[in-house]
Design a protein around this motif. Structure first.
Motif, PDB file in Angstrom:
ATOM      1  N   GLN A   1       0.832  -1.209   0.000  1.00 52.58           N
ATOM      2  CA  GLN A   1       0.000   0.000   0.000  1.00 52.58           C
ATOM      3  C   GLN A   1       0.864   1.255   0.000  1.00 52.58           C
ATOM      4  OE1 GLN A   1      -2.576  -0.328   3.402  1.00 52.58           O
ATOM      5  NE2 GLN A   1      -3.930  -1.819   2.442  1.00 52.58           N
ATOM      6  N   ALA A   2       1.993   1.203   0.714  1.00 52.64           N
ATOM      7  CA  ALA A   2       2.879   2.366   0.791  1.00 52.64           C
ATOM      8  C   ALA A   2       3.408   2.764  -0.588  1.00 52.64           C
ATOM      9  CB  ALA A   2       4.046   2.072   1.733  1.00 52.64           C
ATOM     10  N   SER A   3       3.537   1.791  -1.488  1.00 52.97           N
ATOM     11  CA  SER A   3       4.041   2.081  -2.833  1.00 52.97           C
ATOM     12  C   SER A   3       3.092   3.002  -3.587  1.00 52.97           C
ATOM     13  CB  SER A   3       4.238   0.773  -3.600  1.00 52.97           C
ATOM     14  OG  SER A   3       5.179  -0.050  -2.953  1.00 52.97           O
ATOM     15  N   PHE A   4       1.800   2.722  -3.516  1.00 56.46           N
ATOM     16  CA  PHE A   4       0.839   3.555  -4.241  1.00 56.46           C
ATOM     17  C   PHE A   4       0.455   4.793  -3.443  1.00 56.46           C
ATOM     18  CE2 PHE A   4      -0.635  -0.429  -6.730  1.00 56.46           C
ATOM     19  CZ  PHE A   4       0.537  -0.377  -7.458  1.00 56.46           C
ATOM     20  N   ASN A   5       0.622   4.748  -2.126  1.00 61.58           N
ATOM     21  CA  ASN A   5       0.452   5.965  -1.336  1.00 61.58           C
ATOM     22  C   ASN A   5       1.484   7.011  -1.763  1.00 61.58           C
ATOM     23  OD1 ASN A   5      -1.628   4.824   0.112  1.00 61.58           O
ATOM     24  ND2 ASN A   5      -0.378   4.308   1.898  1.00 61.58           N
TER      25      ASN A   5
ATOM     26  N   ALA B   1      -2.764  -2.843 -11.387  1.00 61.37           N
ATOM     27  CA  ALA B   1      -2.641  -1.649 -12.219  1.00 61.37           C
ATOM     28  C   ALA B   1      -3.815  -0.701 -11.995  1.00 61.37           C
ATOM     29  CB  ALA B   1      -2.537  -2.030 -13.689  1.00 61.37           C
ATOM     30  N   ILE B   2      -4.994  -1.255 -11.669  1.00 63.81           N
ATOM     31  CA  ILE B   2      -6.140  -0.403 -11.326  1.00 63.81           C
ATOM     32  C   ILE B   2      -5.856   0.333 -10.021  1.00 63.81           C
ATOM     33  CG2 ILE B   2      -8.588  -0.357 -10.738  1.00 63.81           C
ATOM     34  CD1 ILE B   2      -8.263  -0.980 -13.609  1.00 63.81           C
ATOM     35  N   ASP B   3      -5.275  -0.375  -9.054  1.00 61.39           N
ATOM     36  CA  ASP B   3      -4.873   0.281  -7.803  1.00 61.39           C
ATOM     37  C   ASP B   3      -3.934   1.438  -8.098  1.00 61.39           C
ATOM     38  OD1 ASP B   3      -5.796  -1.661  -5.446  1.00 61.39           O
ATOM     39  OD2 ASP B   3      -4.992  -2.940  -7.023  1.00 61.39           O
ATOM     40  N   LEU B   4      -2.992   1.223  -9.017  1.00 58.94           N
ATOM     41  CA  LEU B   4      -2.002   2.244  -9.348  1.00 58.94           C
ATOM     42  C   LEU B   4      -2.632   3.464 -10.005  1.00 58.94           C
ATOM     43  CD1 LEU B   4       0.829   3.365  -9.723  1.00 58.94           C
ATOM     44  CD2 LEU B   4       1.121   1.829 -11.683  1.00 58.94           C
ATOM     45  N   VAL B   5      -3.420   3.259 -11.040  1.00 54.04           N
ATOM     46  CA  VAL B   5      -3.977   4.422 -11.748  1.00 54.04           C
ATOM     47  C   VAL B   5      -5.014   5.148 -10.896  1.00 54.04           C
ATOM     48  CG1 VAL B   5      -3.471   3.425 -14.009  1.00 54.04           C
ATOM     49  CG2 VAL B   5      -5.760   3.115 -13.017  1.00 54.04           C
ATOM     50  N   SER B   6      -5.620   4.421  -9.931  1.00 55.38           N
ATOM     51  CA  SER B   6      -6.557   5.080  -9.012  1.00 55.38           C
ATOM     52  C   SER B   6      -5.839   6.088  -8.130  1.00 55.38           C
ATOM     53  CB  SER B   6      -7.268   4.040  -8.133  1.00 55.38           C
ATOM     54  OG  SER B   6      -8.072   3.175  -8.899  1.00 55.38           O
ATOM     55  N   ALA B   7      -4.538   5.894  -7.937  1.00 61.94           N
ATOM     56  CA  ALA B   7      -3.748   6.813  -7.115  1.00 61.94           C
ATOM     57  C   ALA B   7      -3.243   8.010  -7.918  1.00 61.94           C
ATOM     58  CB  ALA B   7      -2.566   6.067  -6.496  1.00 61.94           C
TER      59      ALA B   7
ATOM     60  N   GLY C   1      -5.623  -0.281  -2.699  1.00 61.34           N
ATOM     61  CA  GLY C   1      -6.147   1.045  -2.999  1.00 61.34           C
ATOM     62  C   GLY C   1      -7.366   1.140  -3.886  1.00 61.34           C
ATOM     63  N   THR C   2      -7.632   0.140  -4.710  1.00 61.13           N
ATOM     64  CA  THR C   2      -8.769   0.229  -5.635  1.00 61.13           C
ATOM     65  C   THR C   2     -10.084   0.461  -4.909  1.00 61.13           C
ATOM     66  OG1 THR C   2      -7.801  -1.083  -7.433  1.00 61.13           O
ATOM     67  CG2 THR C   2     -10.187  -1.114  -7.244  1.00 61.13           C
ATOM     68  N   LEU C   3     -10.371  -0.329  -3.905  1.00 59.30           N
ATOM     69  CA  LEU C   3     -11.669  -0.259  -3.238  1.00 59.30           C
ATOM     70  C   LEU C   3     -11.809   1.007  -2.395  1.00 59.30           C
ATOM     71  CD1 LEU C   3     -12.060  -3.983  -2.129  1.00 59.30           C
ATOM     72  CD2 LEU C   3     -12.733  -2.888  -4.279  1.00 59.30           C
ATOM     73  N   GLN C   4     -10.692   1.651  -2.105  1.00 55.59           N
ATOM     74  CA  GLN C   4     -10.726   2.880  -1.320  1.00 55.59           C
ATOM     75  C   GLN C   4     -10.771   4.129  -2.205  1.00 55.59           C
ATOM     76  OE1 GLN C   4      -8.483   0.261  -0.723  1.00 55.59           O
ATOM     77  NE2 GLN C   4      -9.916  -0.462   0.834  1.00 55.59           N
ATOM     78  N   ARG C   5     -10.066   4.116  -3.331  1.00 54.78           N
ATOM     79  CA  ARG C   5      -9.964   5.322  -4.159  1.00 54.78           C
ATOM     80  C   ARG C   5     -10.943   5.340  -5.332  1.00 54.78           C
ATOM     81  NH1 ARG C   5      -4.123   4.260  -3.104  1.00 54.78           N
ATOM     82  NH2 ARG C   5      -3.433   5.875  -1.628  1.00 54.78           N
ATOM     83  N   LEU C   6     -11.225   4.165  -5.896  1.00 59.84           N
ATOM     84  CA  LEU C   6     -12.030   4.138  -7.118  1.00 59.84           C
ATOM     85  C   LEU C   6     -13.457   4.658  -6.942  1.00 59.84           C
ATOM     86  CD1 LEU C   6     -11.371   3.414 -10.025  1.00 59.84           C
ATOM     87  CD2 LEU C   6     -12.366   1.149  -9.637  1.00 59.84           C
ATOM     88  N   PRO C   7     -14.134   4.440  -5.789  1.00 57.50           N
ATOM     89  CA  PRO C   7     -15.488   4.990  -5.648  1.00 57.50           C
ATOM     90  C   PRO C   7     -15.535   6.507  -5.761  1.00 57.50           C
ATOM     91  CG  PRO C   7     -15.075   3.333  -3.962  1.00 57.50           C
ATOM     92  CD  PRO C   7     -13.761   3.603  -4.634  1.00 57.50           C
ATOM     93  N   ARG C   8     -14.422   7.172  -5.467  1.00 50.32           N
ATOM     94  CA  ARG C   8     -14.380   8.632  -5.583  1.00 50.32           C
ATOM     95  C   ARG C   8     -14.092   9.074  -7.015  1.00 50.32           C
ATOM     96  NH1 ARG C   8     -12.693   7.314  -0.426  1.00 50.32           N
ATOM     97  NH2 ARG C   8     -13.329   8.756   1.233  1.00 50.32           N
TER      98      ARG C   8
END
Length: 270
Positions: free
Chosen positions: A97-101, A122-128, A154-161
């Protein structure tokens, strides 16, 4: 510029081009990827000469997600003691998680240029990232559900926004593929380009437009947008008032106003 195993990095005209560079593996995210991305985005954050970051993938695909060998290593953390196994896995997940943070918290705008596969991690990454752009052949999927797990970096935390709660749930529960046109329609990407070359050219032009703005103003704008994800409007208004009480004293404001009145392009210090 440092040499990296999983990336190629170039700084030109205030734009840092960060390219995932494992095309023979569809840019799968190996062990080096997760540590190097922190180093790269820490550098981008701290280097005044960097005003914008463009994130792309070498070859035909942006990224196919986490390298399966890395998942196998995570599985090896599971032992006979449930408590100790859970603690080890939790620490590993927090490391990832720290990597995409690091991408999310970078003070500079981060623009993702996506072609081909953008799957799983990759979805986690682009969501950041701040903005996402795609070529017509781009394909997106939250693939973790098909691997018997919930996405955890990160996907489930950032993507809804980014795309809204309902459609995010559909994609997370089904793991179905999203083509570029649908991705634009639901707001996952801002714009679709015909091919990879026009995609990168278009994103670089956008990056150049941003790089020409006041770095102080861009920094404040990104900080306020990030802050508002987790705070009330009143909190955000109080924060921007305090922030701009200092930042409006910058020379950038006078330079921008003078350039506007003289119809000249402003030039801001790093």
């Amino acid at each position: 510029m440092a040499d990296y195993q999983a990336f190629r990095v170039e700084l030109k005209d205030k734009i840092a081009h960060v390219q995932i560079n494992r095309p023979e593996k569809r840019n799968a995210m190996n062990s080096a990827f997760w540590t190097e991305i922190i180093e790269i985005f820490t550098w981008a954050d701290r280097t005044d000469d960097v005003r914008v970051v463009v994130l792309s993938g070498a070859g035909e695909h942006f990224s196919s997600g986490i390298d399966l060998n890395l998942l196998a290593q995570a599985a090896a953390l599971v032992g006979k003691d449930v408590g100790r196994s859970a603690d080890a896995l939790r620490r590993k997940i927090l490391e990832l998680q720290a990597s995409f943070n690091a991408v999310d918290r970078c003070r500079k705008p981060v623009l993702a240029a996506i072609q081909g596969y953008c799957l799983g991690g990759a979805i986690d990454l682009v969501s950041a990232c701040d903005m996402r752009y795609a070529s017509r052949d781009a394909k997106f999927a939250i693939k973790e559900i098909d691997m018997g797990m919930a996405a955890d970096v990160g996907t489930l935390q950032r993507l809804p926004r980014i795309i809204g709660d309902g459609i995010m749930r559909e994609l997370a529960f089904t793991g179905r593929m999203v083509e570029s046109e649908e991705a634009q329609r639901i707001g996952l990407v801002n714009r679709v380009y015909d091919d990879k070359d026009s995609l990168l050219a278009g994103v670089m032009q956008l990056a150049a437009d941003i790089a020409a703005k006041s770095p102080i103003a861009i920094r404040g704008t990104k900080e306020m947008i990030r802050y508002m994800r987790d705070h009330r409007v009143d909190d955000g208004l109080e924060y921007i008032a305090t922030w701009n009480a200092a930042m409006l004293q910058s020379a950038d404001l006078r330079i921008a106003m003078a350039a506007h009145m003289s119809k000249q392009a402003p030039e801001f210090a790093d």
